[in-house]
Design a protein around this motif. Structure first.
Motif, short mmCIF file in Angstrom:
data_model
loop_
_atom_site.label_atom_id
_atom_site.label_comp_id
_atom_site.label_asym_id
_atom_site.label_seq_id
_atom_site.Cartn_x
_atom_site.Cartn_y
_atom_site.Cartn_z
N CYS A 97 0.85 -1.18 0.00
CA CYS A 97 0.00 0.00 0.00
C CYS A 97 0.89 1.24 0.00
O CYS A 97 2.05 1.17 0.39
CB CYS A 97 -0.88 0.02 1.25
SG CYS A 97 -2.12 -1.25 1.24
N PHE A 98 0.33 2.35 -0.44
CA PHE A 98 1.06 3.61 -0.30
C PHE A 98 0.83 4.06 1.14
O PHE A 98 -0.23 4.56 1.49
CB PHE A 98 0.54 4.64 -1.30
CG PHE A 98 0.68 4.19 -2.72
CD1 PHE A 98 1.93 3.92 -3.27
CD2 PHE A 98 -0.43 3.99 -3.53
CE1 PHE A 98 2.07 3.50 -4.58
CE2 PHE A 98 -0.31 3.56 -4.83
CZ PHE A 98 0.95 3.32 -5.36
N LYS A 99 1.83 3.85 1.98
CA LYS A 99 1.63 3.94 3.42
C LYS A 99 1.25 5.33 3.91
O LYS A 99 0.49 5.46 4.85
CB LYS A 99 2.88 3.46 4.15
CG LYS A 99 3.12 1.97 3.93
CD LYS A 99 4.07 1.42 4.98
CE LYS A 99 4.05 -0.09 5.00
NZ LYS A 99 4.62 -0.68 3.78
N SER A 100 1.81 6.38 3.27
CA SER A 100 1.51 7.71 3.79
C SER A 100 0.21 8.27 3.19
O SER A 100 -0.26 9.32 3.61
CB SER A 100 2.67 8.66 3.54
OG SER A 100 2.80 8.90 2.15
N LEU A 101 -0.36 7.55 2.24
CA LEU A 101 -1.64 7.99 1.68
C LEU A 101 -2.77 7.37 2.49
O LEU A 101 -2.63 6.28 3.03
CB LEU A 101 -1.76 7.54 0.22
CG LEU A 101 -1.25 8.48 -0.87
CD1 LEU A 101 0.20 8.84 -0.64
CD2 LEU A 101 -1.42 7.86 -2.23
N GLY A 144 -0.79 3.08 6.19
CA GLY A 144 0.29 2.49 6.98
C GLY A 144 -0.13 2.22 8.42
O GLY A 144 0.52 1.44 9.12
N LEU A 145 -1.21 2.87 8.84
CA LEU A 145 -1.65 2.69 10.24
C LEU A 145 -2.78 1.67 10.37
O LEU A 145 -3.25 1.41 11.46
CB LEU A 145 -2.12 4.03 10.81
CG LEU A 145 -1.05 5.13 10.89
CD1 LEU A 145 -1.65 6.44 11.32
CD2 LEU A 145 0.07 4.71 11.84
#
Ligand SMILES: Nc1ncnc2c1ncn2[C@@H]1O[C@H](COP(=O)(O)OP(=O)(O)OP(=O)(O)O)[C@@H](O)[C@H]1O
Ligand SMILES: [Mg+2]
Lengths: 265, 298
Positions: A97-101, A144-145
C-alpha cells in the motif's frame, strides 16, 4: 471453451543476467476462472506473476524464453501501465500500500492508473466500500496505520478500482488471521461469480487456495510440474502430504514474514 | 543588554524570514525530485543559474520581458525533461551515490554550457522593483524582499495545492511512497517525472530571477544550492513542509545571529551559521524536523 484469457508458455526468467528464477513455466487461465499457482518458498510464484504483469524489467529481471499472451496481446512487449489499462491488474506480495496515503487515496490511485473519469471513480469507490465495509470506516486513515487485513483489502480494492478483467494476486493470505483470510477469499469468490472476474493467485496456503480455485498449477524450482482441477489436486496423496498435510502452514507463513520489531522513534 | 530595541529586532527577524522564503523555494526544487526519484539533484543550482543567465541575455538582446520569461520557462522545461530522459532514467535502480555523482557532473556541464552560450561576464538583473524600504507599523521592510517573498510564497502555495489536491499530486505522492507499487497500479511514471522536472525548472527560473536580481547574475549564483542544503537537513529531504519551515528558520536565525552574535564571533556569521545549525541538527535529529516519520504499525 473460448480462447484462454491468459497463456504463459514455457517462460524462462533470469534476474541480473545471472540468477535463473524460472526455467520452464506454463500456465493457462480460462475466462471467468480462478486459477491458483502453488509452490514452496522460492519456487518462482512471484516471478511468474511479475512476468505476467511485465514488471520484471523494473527488478532487473528478464524473460529469456517463452511467451505470455493476455487476450491476444503480447505481454512482454506491453508496458505495465498499458496492461493495467487493458484490464490486467496486480496485487503485489506484501500488499505494497502507499503507506503515507489515506486508504481512500490509495483506492483512487487505482482509478488514476486506469485513467477513470471522476464519476466512474466515485462509483467504483462505492463498490469497493460495499465489498469491504471496513475500508469505508478507515477511509481517512493513513493506510500504513491500518491492520494487515485492512491493508490487503486496500491493495485489492485499489486493483479493483482499475476495473480488471484479470486480477493477479500474490499470496493474499500472507500473515493474516484465518478469519480475515476467509473473508478475503469469499469476496474474491463473489467477484468471480457476480462480475465474472478472472483470478490468478499465487499461494503457499494451498488449503485455502484449492478450496476456492477451479484449477491449479504447481511449480517447483522454476518448473511447472502439475496442472489439474482443484478437486483432483485436493485428492492427490502427494499434494496432501506436501501442501495440505501440514497443519502449521499458517505458522510457516508467519515465520517467513515475521512481524518487524518496533522501530525506535 | 540594556535598552533592547524591539523594533529593530523585528526588522531583522522579518528580513530574515523573507529571505528564508527564497531558501525554501530552492529547497522545494530539491525535495520534489528527491521524493519522486530518490535523487539529490545537485544540478538544481546550475539550473537556477542557467535560467537567470538565459533570461538576462535575452532581455539584454532586446527581447521583451514577458516573452523572455516565456522562452526561458520553455528552455528550462526542456532542459529538465532532457536531464530526466538522458541521464537519470537510464540510471534508474542504481545506488544513490551514482545518481548524486551524475547530477554533480551534470551541474558542471550545465554551467559550462551556460558559459559557452552566454559568456562569463556578470550581468545586472533589474526586475523593476526598487529596493526602497517600506514602513509597515513602524518596521522598515525592503520592498524587494517583500516582493520576492510574495512570489516565492505564491509558488510554494501553488505547488502545495497541486500536490495535495490534484490527481497528478496524488500520483506524485504515490510514486514517492512506493515506486514499484505505483508501476504495478499503472501510474505513468514518465509523465510524473516530466511533471516534477517541469516544476523544478519553473522553480529554478523563479529562484534564479529573484536571486539574480539580488546578487547579480554570475556564476556564483549556482552556489545558492549550498544554502538549500542546511534547509534540507533541517526540514528533512523528503518533506515540502519541512523545506518551507526549514527555509524560514535558517533565514531568520542566520540574520539574527549576524546582528546579535556578530560582535562575539567577529562578523561574517551569516556565511556559516546555517551550516552550524544543520550540523547540530544532524547530530540530534538526522531525519530533520519533518523527514519521513515512519507511518507504519510496528
Ligand atoms: N530480484 C531478484 N533478484 C535475484 N533473484 C531473485 C529476485 N527475486 C527472486 N529471486 C530468486 O528467484 C527465485 C524465485 O523467487 P520468487 O520470489 O519468484 O519465489 P516465490 O515462489 O514467490 O517464493 P515466496 O513463497 O518466498 O514468495 C528464488 O530463488 C529467488 O531467490
Ligand atoms: Mg513470492
Amino acid at each position: 471453451m473460448t480462447t484462454p484469457l491468459l497463456t504463459i508458455s514455457g517462460i524462462r526468467a533470469v534476474y541480473n543476467h545471472s540468477v535463473v528464477a524460472l526455467s520452464d513455466v506454463s500456465v493457462t487461465i480460462g475466462r471467468g476462472s480462478i486459477v491458483a499457482l502453488l509452490g514452496a518458498n522460492g519456487a518462482g510464484k512471484t516471478t511468474t506473476l511479475h512476468a505476467t504483469a511485465n514488471l520484471l524489467p523494473a527488478e532487473r529481471g528478464r524473460i529469456a524464453a517463452g511467451k505470455i499472451t493476455f487476450d491476444g496481446q503480447d505481454v512482454l512487449a506491453t508496458s505495465p501501465g498499458t496492461l493495467v489499462r487493458s484490464g490486467l491488474v496486480s496485487v503485489l506480495e506484501g500488499r505494497h500500500c502507499f503507506k503515507s496515503l489515506s486508504v481512500e487515496e490509495n483506492l483512487i490511485t487505482g482509478a488514476a492508473g486506469r485513467g477513470s473519469r471522476r464519476r466512474e471513480a466515485s462509483a467504483d469507490l462505492e463498490r469497493v466500500y460495499d465489498l469491504f465495509p471496513r475500508l469505508k470506516a478507515k477511509r481517512r486513515i493513513s493506510s500504513g496505520l491500518t491492520s494487515g487485513g485492512e491493508q490487503q483489502m486496500t491493495a485489492i480494492g485499489r486493483a479493483l478500482m482499475a476495473r480488471p478483467r484479470l486480477l493477479v494476486l500474490d499470496e493474499p493470505s500472507m500473515g493474516l488471521a484465518p478469519l480475515v483470510i476467509e473473508e478475503i477469499f469469499k469476496t474474491l469468490s463473489r467477484l468471480n461469480k457476480e462480475d465474472g472476474l478472472t483470478i490468478f493467485l499465487a499461494e503457499q496456503n494451498a488449503a485455502i487456495a484449492l478450496r476456492f480455485a477451479h484449477r491449479a498449477t504447481v511449480i517447483e524450482n522454476g518448473h511447472s510440474v502439475l496442472e489439474d482441477t482443484a478437486a483432483a489436486l485436493r485428492a492427490r496423496p502427494d499434494i496432501k502430504s506436501f501442501y495440505l498435510g501440514k497443519a502449521d502452514l499458517h505458522a510457516a507463513a508467519e515465520a517467513r514474514n515475521p512481524t518487524p520489531s518496533p522501530v525506535p522513534a | 543588554m540594556t535598552g533592547f530595541d524591539f523594533t529593530f529586532f523585528l526588522e531583522v527577524l522579518v528580513g530574515g524570514l523573507l529571505s528564508g522564503v527564497m531558501y525554501s523555494l530552492v529547497a522545494i526544487g530539491f525535495v520534489l525530485i528527491y521524493k519522486t526519484s530518490g535523487v539529490l539533484n545537485f544540478a538544481q543550482g546550475a539550473m537556477l543559474l542557467f535560467a537567470a543567465l538565459t533570461f538576462v541575455s535575452l532581455v539584454e538582446r532586446g527581447v521583451p520581458f514577458a516573452l523572455a520569461l516565456a522562452i526561458t520557462f520553455l528552455v528550462m522545461v526542456l532542459l529538465g525533461i532532457t536531464i530526466e530522459r538522458t541521464v537519470l532514467r537510464p540510471l534508474v535502480n542504481k545506488p544513490p551515490i551514482t545518481l548524486f555523482m551524475a547530477t554533480l557532473g551534470l551541474s558542471y556541464i550545465i554551467e559550462g554550457a551556460a558559459q559557452l552560450i552566454w559568456g562569463t561576464q556578470v550581468h545586472g538583473l533589474d526586475l523593476g522593483i526598487d529596493d526602497t524600504p517600506l514602513e509597515i507599523s513602524g518596521i522598515l521592510i525592503s520592498k524587494f524582499d517583500l516582493f520576492a517573498a510574495a512570489v516565492a510564497a505564491t509558488m510554494v502555495a501553488v505547488l502545495t495545492v497541486l500536490f495535495r489536491w490534484t490527481r497528478v499530486g496524488l500520483a506524485f505522492r504515490a510514486v514517492a511512497d512506493d515506486q514499484f507499487a505505483a508501476l504495478a497500479v499503472g501510474l505513468r511514471l514518465p509523465r510524473i517525472w516530466a511533471t516534477v522536472w517541469t516544476a523544478a525548472g519553473l522553480i529554478a527560473l523563479v529562484a534564479g530571477l529573484l536571486w539574480g536580481a539580488r546578487l547579480g547574475v554570475q556564476f556564483s549564483l549556482s552556489l545558492v544550492v549550498l544554502k538549500a542544503l542546511p534547509v534540507l537537513v533541517l526540514g528533512g529531504f523528503d518533506s515540502i513542509l519541512g523545506a518551507i519551515v526549514g527555509g524560514l528558520l535558517i533565514g531568520a536565525s542566520e540574520k539574527l545571529a549576524e546582528v546579535y552574535l556578530g560582535d562575539v564571533f567577529g562578523g561574517g556569521i551569516e556565511s556559516w551559521f546555517a551550516y552550524a545549525i544543520a550540523l547540530a541538527f544532524l547530530l540530534i535529529r538526522p531525519a530533520g524536523l519533518f523527514g519521513q516519520k515512519l507511518v507504519e504499525r510496528a
